[in-house]
Write a protein that holds these residues in place. Structure first.
Motif, PDB file in Angstrom:
ATOM      1  N   SER A 252       0.796  -1.236   0.000  1.00 50.68           N
ATOM      2  CA  SER A 252       0.000   0.000   0.000  1.00 50.68           C
ATOM      3  C   SER A 252       0.824   1.279   0.000  1.00 50.68           C
ATOM      4  O   SER A 252       0.261   2.356  -0.091  1.00 50.68           O
ATOM      5  CB  SER A 252      -0.975   0.001   1.178  1.00 50.68           C
ATOM      6  N   ASP A 253       2.150   1.179   0.122  1.00 48.73           N
ATOM      7  CA  ASP A 253       3.016   2.357  -0.019  1.00 48.73           C
ATOM      8  C   ASP A 253       2.616   3.501   0.907  1.00 48.73           C
ATOM      9  O   ASP A 253       2.286   4.598   0.449  1.00 48.73           O
ATOM     10  CB  ASP A 253       3.009   2.803  -1.493  1.00 48.73           C
TER      11      ASP A 253
ATOM     12  N   LEU B 150      -5.336   1.374  -5.776  1.00 51.19           N
ATOM     13  CA  LEU B 150      -4.382   1.880  -4.776  1.00 51.19           C
ATOM     14  C   LEU B 150      -3.127   2.402  -5.465  1.00 51.19           C
ATOM     15  O   LEU B 150      -2.533   1.718  -6.288  1.00 51.19           O
ATOM     16  CB  LEU B 150      -3.945   0.774  -3.815  1.00 51.19           C
ATOM     17  N   ARG B 151      -2.699   3.591  -5.075  1.00 49.69           N
ATOM     18  CA  ARG B 151      -1.471   4.169  -5.623  1.00 49.69           C
ATOM     19  C   ARG B 151      -0.400   4.399  -4.570  1.00 49.69           C
ATOM     20  O   ARG B 151       0.773   4.301  -4.866  1.00 49.69           O
ATOM     21  CB  ARG B 151      -1.773   5.471  -6.367  1.00 49.69           C
ATOM     22  N   GLY B 152      -0.825   4.711  -3.353  1.00 47.30           N
ATOM     23  CA  GLY B 152       0.141   4.914  -2.279  1.00 47.30           C
ATOM     24  C   GLY B 152       0.619   6.342  -2.180  1.00 47.30           C
ATOM     25  O   GLY B 152       0.310   7.191  -3.021  1.00 47.30           O
ATOM     26  N   ALA B 153       1.374   6.600  -1.125  1.00 50.32           N
ATOM     27  CA  ALA B 153       1.856   7.954  -0.846  1.00 50.32           C
ATOM     28  C   ALA B 153       2.875   8.396  -1.885  1.00 50.32           C
ATOM     29  O   ALA B 153       3.078   9.588  -2.109  1.00 50.32           O
ATOM     30  CB  ALA B 153       2.477   8.015   0.549  1.00 50.32           C
ATOM     31  N   ASN B 154       3.532   7.420  -2.524  1.00 52.76           N
ATOM     32  CA  ASN B 154       4.588   7.747  -3.494  1.00 52.76           C
ATOM     33  C   ASN B 154       4.443   6.956  -4.793  1.00 52.76           C
ATOM     34  O   ASN B 154       5.438   6.602  -5.410  1.00 52.76           O
ATOM     35  CB  ASN B 154       5.957   7.493  -2.866  1.00 52.76           C
ATOM     36  N   TYR B 155       3.209   6.685  -5.183  1.00 55.82           N
ATOM     37  CA  TYR B 155       2.937   5.948  -6.426  1.00 55.82           C
ATOM     38  C   TYR B 155       3.657   4.615  -6.460  1.00 55.82           C
ATOM     39  O   TYR B 155       4.092   4.162  -7.505  1.00 55.82           O
ATOM     40  CB  TYR B 155       3.350   6.788  -7.649  1.00 55.82           C
ATOM     41  N   ASN B 156       3.815   3.988  -5.328  1.00 59.08           N
ATOM     42  CA  ASN B 156       4.604   2.759  -5.265  1.00 59.08           C
ATOM     43  C   ASN B 156       3.801   1.570  -4.733  1.00 59.08           C
ATOM     44  O   ASN B 156       4.364   0.509  -4.496  1.00 59.08           O
ATOM     45  CB  ASN B 156       5.835   2.988  -4.375  1.00 59.08           C
ATOM     46  N   ALA B 157       2.500   1.739  -4.588  1.00 60.11           N
ATOM     47  CA  ALA B 157       1.680   0.619  -4.109  1.00 60.11           C
ATOM     48  C   ALA B 157       1.670  -0.508  -5.140  1.00 60.11           C
ATOM     49  O   ALA B 157       1.752  -0.259  -6.342  1.00 60.11           O
ATOM     50  CB  ALA B 157       0.250   1.093  -3.846  1.00 60.11           C
ATOM     51  N   GLY B 158       1.583  -1.737  -4.652  1.00 61.68           N
ATOM     52  CA  GLY B 158       1.444  -2.884  -5.554  1.00 61.68           C
ATOM     53  C   GLY B 158       2.744  -3.532  -5.966  1.00 61.68           C
ATOM     54  O   GLY B 158       2.743  -4.465  -6.766  1.00 61.68           O
TER      55      GLY B 158
END
Lengths: 315, 315
Positions: A252-253, B150-158
């Motif tokens: 989930s970053d 989901l993208r995350g706080a820094n576009y790094n989710a997944g």
């Protein structure tokens, strides 16, 4: 002044508190309990609330009741779906409580309540992407992504106690899989692993009979003193929790990971966890892995009251 | 008729296609490539697009270009943040491409493009809570929860290739950790594990020199024929992928898990994976673990065109 009632149902107890809108706990009481299904849990909560009212009384006028429950909860309709894969009977929990006590009742999963407390009074105020990881009797997480709490298709998101994370002890989880992180790193897991590993390591740890859980505080104390079994238990638990955190960070970053729950309350375990965190994996978690500033042992109880506050305010 | 251009940048190649609004691939071409940083990747994509136009021409009038990139992408501003922890230089990728070719350009992470294709033309049409798991050269997931990716706080989710999932081979991942699932169950992982385990198992597998990846198709074929090394590789990979899926199911509680990518394209691996799935963990995944009906080898390319379509339509 108005107050709110928070109730949490845990594995072996019910805790009730009267809490101010600022999150201060005016009074609380713990009820030991055993329950076998959701109906009996509901009836025990009703009895406990009646006892609280008659034995202690309310300091102020409670506006609403918030209840944190185990398992799958639909907070919009106030329905408790299940507490365990084997015990599943959807009941209209919120309606039953509010009919009995004549104040509005709001319910949610206990760890999702905790995340709400984190947003209202804790680190969660400053971030839209965080993970609240509860490490107590069991393990679960609330994942907030872009400001939204994940609930899942069946209100079951965040049951991360059942992740396998690469630490292998050889213990079977009640869910049926081997070495789920909860079986290694929760209070339950420490108890299970201590009994399982006892033949292989010297120890001065006290083993109560199987109905009583081994004290995690004693395990921590002995580990610090170099006790071989306890050092192994803490090593496994902290590596497993670090791996769990790194797994969740990849999913989930978040920019912040907030720990709560009895296992992390004394601040010892988080230091051990941090040693296992790898910088490359953690590079975007800019606020780090932190211990909640709210009382880690009572955070879900605070959260139960917080959902009652939000529920009343949104009406 | 209007068409859209899809481009995907993979580890060792660039694929370009002209795609109809219905998702049919009218023509495509693969460019072998090596690139060392984002600027050089951009320049290779520009050169390849020019070559495509001059050597093949467009069948119709392309309305927009969509590019699926490795790593962290801000799709709103068209910025490519990084392709690798060691190579990080934010560049205005979409603007550079659209200035060069005088059509709008939209970019996203390659696997997030794939999830968009799944929503537009695949199983994703019928669910708000799904996981699209890409298993190809590497491993990554797009997690859609309550309809939101989901993208995350820094576009790094997944970036779930870097989860540890309880299968231990003893291989070190380029990220620095041991036994990340990508190091066991991707094309890269099969190559790495085959070379690592070669001394311990008999095999008829062909080992090319280190610059050429071992063929996963050959590994699957030999595993079916009882080759000891290949059977071990497939056993590890399928158990690791099943554990990854079960971990992710516990995190986001989807009703559908959709597999894509070269590793699962021939339908063999998904059967092996299913054998390791445990009913209790999977009970809410009511639509099951399914192979995408879109071409698993081209799904991210289709997705790149799909983000161009959505980009133009939302303007």
């Amino acid at each position: 002044m108005n107050t709110f009632i928070g109730v949490v149902l845990e594995g072996t107890r019910i805790v009730i508190a009267e809490i101010t809108p600022e999150g201060n706990i005016m009074q609380s009481k713990t009820y030991l309990s055993a329950f076998f299904n959701q109906e009996s849990a509901l009836s025990m909560i009703v009895d406990s609330l009646h006892d609280f009212e008659s034995s202690q009384g309310w300091k102020e006028r409670p506006l609403a009741i918030g209840v944190g429950l185990i398992g799958r909860v639909d907070p919009v309709n106030g329905v408790w779906f299940h507490m365990d894969p084997d015990w599943s009977q959807a009941i209209n929990f919120a309606e039953a409580i509010s009919n009995e006590f004549h104040v509005p009742c709001f319910i949610d999963n206990d760890v999702k309540c905790g995340a709400n407390a984190v947003r209202k009074w804790g680190y969660g105020k400053n971030t839209q992407d965080f993970i609240y990881l509860y490490v107590g009797t069991g393990i679960a997480a609330s994942i907030v992504s872009n400001g939204v709490l994940l609930r899942g298709a069946n209100y079951n998101a965040g049951e991360v106690g059942h992740l396998r994370v690469g630490v292998q002890v050889g213990v079977r989880c009640p869910c049926g899989r081997m070495d789920c992180v909860e079986s290694i790193a929760s209070m339950m897991g420490i108890d299970r692993c201590a009994r399982f590993l006892r033949p292989y390591y010297e120890t001065r740890l006290h083993f109560p009979d199987k109905d009583t859980m081994i004290s995690a505080d004693e395990v921590f104390r002995l580990a610090r003193a170099g006790d071989p079994l306890c050092a192994k238990l803490v090593g496994n638990a902290s590596e497993a929790l670090a791996n769990l955190i790194m797994n969740l960070v990849r999913v989930s970053d978040p920019d912040t990971v907030i720990l709560g729950g009895e296992m992390v309350a004394d601040g010892f375990l988080i230091e051990e966890i941090r040693r296992h965190l790898q910088p490359v994996t953690m590079r975007f978690v800019t606020n780090g892995v932190v211990l909640t500033k709210l009382n880690p042992r009572l955070i879900n109880l605070l959260g139960a009251a917080s959902i009652a506050m939000d529920g009343v305010n949104s009406k």
